[in-house]
Design a protein around this motif. Structure first.
Motif, mmCIF file in Angstrom:
data_model
loop_
_atom_site.group_PDB
_atom_site.id
_atom_site.type_symbol
_atom_site.label_atom_id
_atom_site.label_comp_id
_atom_site.label_asym_id
_atom_site.label_seq_id
_atom_site.Cartn_x
_atom_site.Cartn_y
_atom_site.Cartn_z
ATOM 1 N N LEU A 1 81.236 73.335 56.969
ATOM 2 C CA LEU A 1 82.457 73.217 56.174
ATOM 3 C C LEU A 1 82.144 72.888 54.719
ATOM 4 N N ASP A 2 81.121 72.078 54.482
ATOM 5 C CA ASP A 2 80.735 71.770 53.101
ATOM 6 C C ASP A 2 80.313 73.042 52.364
ATOM 7 N N GLY A 3 79.549 73.893 53.049
ATOM 8 C CA GLY A 3 79.136 75.156 52.432
ATOM 9 C C GLY A 3 80.314 76.074 52.152
ATOM 10 N N ILE A 4 81.286 76.109 53.081
ATOM 11 C CA ILE A 4 82.472 76.942 52.900
ATOM 12 C C ILE A 4 83.305 76.432 51.717
ATOM 13 N N ARG A 5 83.499 75.114 51.649
ATOM 14 C CA ARG A 5 84.299 74.541 50.551
ATOM 15 C C ARG A 5 83.628 74.800 49.206
ATOM 16 N N LYS A 6 82.313 74.690 49.176
ATOM 17 C CA LYS A 6 81.583 74.932 47.932
ATOM 18 C C LYS A 6 81.765 76.380 47.474
ATOM 19 N N LEU A 7 81.719 77.326 48.445
ATOM 20 C CA LEU A 7 81.909 78.736 48.109
ATOM 21 C C LEU A 7 83.316 78.984 47.594
ATOM 22 N N ILE A 8 84.323 78.416 48.264
ATOM 23 C CA ILE A 8 85.713 78.626 47.853
ATOM 24 C C ILE A 8 85.973 78.016 46.477
ATOM 25 N N LYS A 9 85.398 76.849 46.236
ATOM 26 C CA LYS A 9 85.594 76.191 44.949
ATOM 27 C C LYS A 9 84.993 77.004 43.806
ATOM 28 N N ALA A 10 83.849 77.661 44.098
ATOM 29 C CA ALA A 10 83.183 78.464 43.064
ATOM 30 C C ALA A 10 83.849 79.813 42.853
ATOM 31 N N ALA A 11 84.809 80.170 43.716
ATOM 32 C CA ALA A 11 85.410 81.510 43.674
ATOM 33 C C ALA A 11 86.783 81.507 43.018
ATOM 34 N N ARG A 12 86.981 80.608 42.094
ATOM 35 C CA ARG A 12 88.315 80.478 41.491
ATOM 36 C C ARG A 12 88.787 81.771 40.837
ATOM 37 N N GLY A 13 87.895 82.504 40.197
ATOM 38 C CA GLY A 13 88.297 83.727 39.517
ATOM 39 C C GLY A 13 88.131 84.986 40.340
ATOM 40 N N TRP A 14 87.743 84.853 41.600
ATOM 41 C CA TRP A 14 87.512 86.041 42.427
ATOM 42 C C TRP A 14 88.826 86.588 42.977
ATOM 43 N N PRO A 15 88.891 87.895 43.233
ATOM 44 C CA PRO A 15 90.009 88.438 44.016
ATOM 45 C C PRO A 15 89.919 87.944 45.459
ATOM 46 N N ALA A 16 91.058 87.895 46.126
ATOM 47 C CA ALA A 16 91.085 87.409 47.502
ATOM 48 C C ALA A 16 90.182 88.244 48.410
ATOM 49 N N ALA A 17 90.153 89.558 48.202
ATOM 50 C CA ALA A 17 89.344 90.439 49.051
ATOM 51 C C ALA A 17 87.870 90.112 48.924
ATOM 52 N N GLU A 18 87.403 89.839 47.702
ATOM 53 C CA GLU A 18 85.993 89.511 47.511
ATOM 54 C C GLU A 18 85.649 88.204 48.201
ATOM 55 N N LEU A 19 86.548 87.225 48.118
ATOM 56 C CA LEU A 19 86.318 85.949 48.787
ATOM 57 C C LEU A 19 86.261 86.129 50.305
ATOM 58 N N ILE A 20 87.164 86.956 50.837
ATOM 59 C CA ILE A 20 87.165 87.211 52.284
ATOM 60 C C ILE A 20 85.862 87.876 52.714
#
Length: 441
Positions: free
Chosen positions: A220-239
């Motif tokens: 979960l820590d790794g997932i949260r770190k990825l999501i936090k770093a993806a603020r400017g990404w499109p939703a599809a790229e994050l998925i």
């Protein structure tokens, strides 16, 4: 060169390996080690566990021991062991340990660690009662994956006074030692972590294996770190970044009691993604955010959704995977004495691979039908399509030439065979296995 020598060394190492060693061996996995752990602990006679961890195992193995005992050309092995490495443009000599990143290193390390189970079995034969335990069976069992291992026993004193010194002596001969901080003796009712799982016998006598708290937190820590770093990404790229992580983690834990933890992970994922969407659109209300990023699909609601475009520029939607949607299926452990290089076990491993392939295709009746129709064989090279080999879907008549997408026009090929077919413009016909079977009958 290492790959060439590994072809000769691996069958020898596999034949002489400990029965319950599961790391870096063909047709064996973490799931086998966890299932064996559950098997040896489900009886009431096993109460205490020595959790063993070897300090800097791959960096400390004695070169002298390896050169004296590994069955391969000693001159070549010595060159590999003494080759050294370069870090930040500085050369470092290697006086001990196996080459980091060398493809033969895991097998060489297994050669050094194999034999401990045989030592334990010889000193504490199964079902033999010991006077020192009041005529009780010691219930000494051994399970190892790479440099992590457990040893079970009926008695804590036996583990502390006899077995632990025996292990230390075995490792000392190979230039290794146990990590004093990570090597502990635990009662099964307290529970212990092994390979990212927690194994514990509860007061009602039930033994359960679940994802460990540490493993869940790290994920979960790794997932949260990825999501936090993806603020400017499109939703599809994050998925696209999240789905492989969720799929891999859930598949790793799908063989144990994981359903409740999967739901908790999904809830934490939703909370993190909701915060991501709120930060991305601070001036929008909740209803707008829900409509833009979260949709209903089938019986599931609030699924994180993104939009992509295919090669023709047509939009299509992708959805975030749900860990709790991963089905829980008990793993069938490989037989401890099974050897993939022994012809006597050829049909056994073929059946296991077939079962695994059918399980891999579960949920896709189309792929399962094609694989069964081809008898699991690639029509180009006529060899088995397995999970390790991978596969590609191929149209016998190309779509651009009017070919359909039905099963009659599609076959499964190995990835390399698929590349060769397109590179050389080869034609592939549907295998007529049914007609051949009728003719032979």
């Amino acid at each position: 060169m290492q790959a060439l020598y590994l072809l000769a060394l691996d069958p020898v190492a596999e034949t002489t390996a400990d029965r319950n060693s599961y790391g870096f061996r063909q047709q064996r996995s973490c799931a086998d080690a966890i299932q064996q752990t559950f098997t040896v602990l489900k009886t009431a006679t096993t109460e205490w566990i020595l959790e063993g961890d070897i300090r800097s195992c791959f960096d400390k193995i004695s070169h002298d021991w390896l050169l004296a005992h590994v069955p391969m050309d000693r001159t070549i092995l010595q060159k590999w062991l003494k080759a050294g490495y370069i870090d930040k443009h500085v050369f470092h000599e290697t006086a001990e340990g196996t080459p980091q990143g060398g493809i033969i290193s895991p097998t060489v390390a297994n050669c050094a660690l194999d034999g401990l189970e045989r030592v334990l079995v010889k000193k504490y034969p199964p079902k033999i009662r010991l006077k020192s335990l009041g005529g009780k069976v010691p219930a000494v069992n051994f399970v190892r994956y790479a440099d992590d291992f457990i040893i079970t026993s009926k008695s804590k004193d036996l583990l502390e006074g006899e077995i632990k010194p025996l292990v230390e002596q075995f490792l000392h001969e190979r230039g290794l030692e146990l990590s004093p901080t990570k090597t502990v003796i635990t009662h099964v009712e307290q529970g212990f972590d092994f390979l990212g799982h927690n194994v514990r016998r509860y007061p009602n006598g039930k033994l359960l294996t679940t994802p460990s708290k540490k493993n869940v937190k790290t994920f979960l820590d790794g997932i949260r770190k990825l999501i936090k770093a993806a603020r400017g990404w499109p939703a599809a790229e994050l998925i696209n970044k999240l789905n492989p992580k969720i799929r891999g983690w859930a598949n790793y834990h799908r063989h144990v009691v994981s359903k409740r933890i999967f739901r908790r992970v999904d809830y934490n994922l939703f909370s993190s993604l909701w915060r991501w969407a709120r930060r991305r659109h601070p001036n929008k209300n909740q209803r707008w955010i829900k409509k833009k990023y979260f949709e209903q699909r089938g019986t599931r609601n609030w699924i994180f959704t993104g939009e992509m475009r295919d090669d023709q520029g047509q939009p299509f939607k992708i959805w975030l995977l749900s860990a709790s949607a991963t089905p829980i299926r008990r793993h069938v452990k490989v037989r401890s004495d099974a050897n993939p290089y022994d012809p006597a076990y050829e049909t056994y491993f073929e059946k296991r691979e077939g079962d695994h392939m059918r399980d891999t295709f579960r949920g896709s009746r189309f792929l399962r039908f094609l694989w069964s129709e081809q008898r699991g064989l690639c029509p180009v090279c006529n060899t088995k399509i397995t999970r390790l080999s991978g596969w590609r879907l191929h149209h016998c008549v190309p779509r651009v030439m009017g070919g359909s997408t039905s099963a009659e026009n599609r076959v499964l090929l190995h990835p390399e065979c698929h590349d060769r077919v397109h590179r050389l413009s080869l034609s592939v016909s549907k295998p007529c296995l049914r007609q051949e079977a009728l003719r032979s009958a």
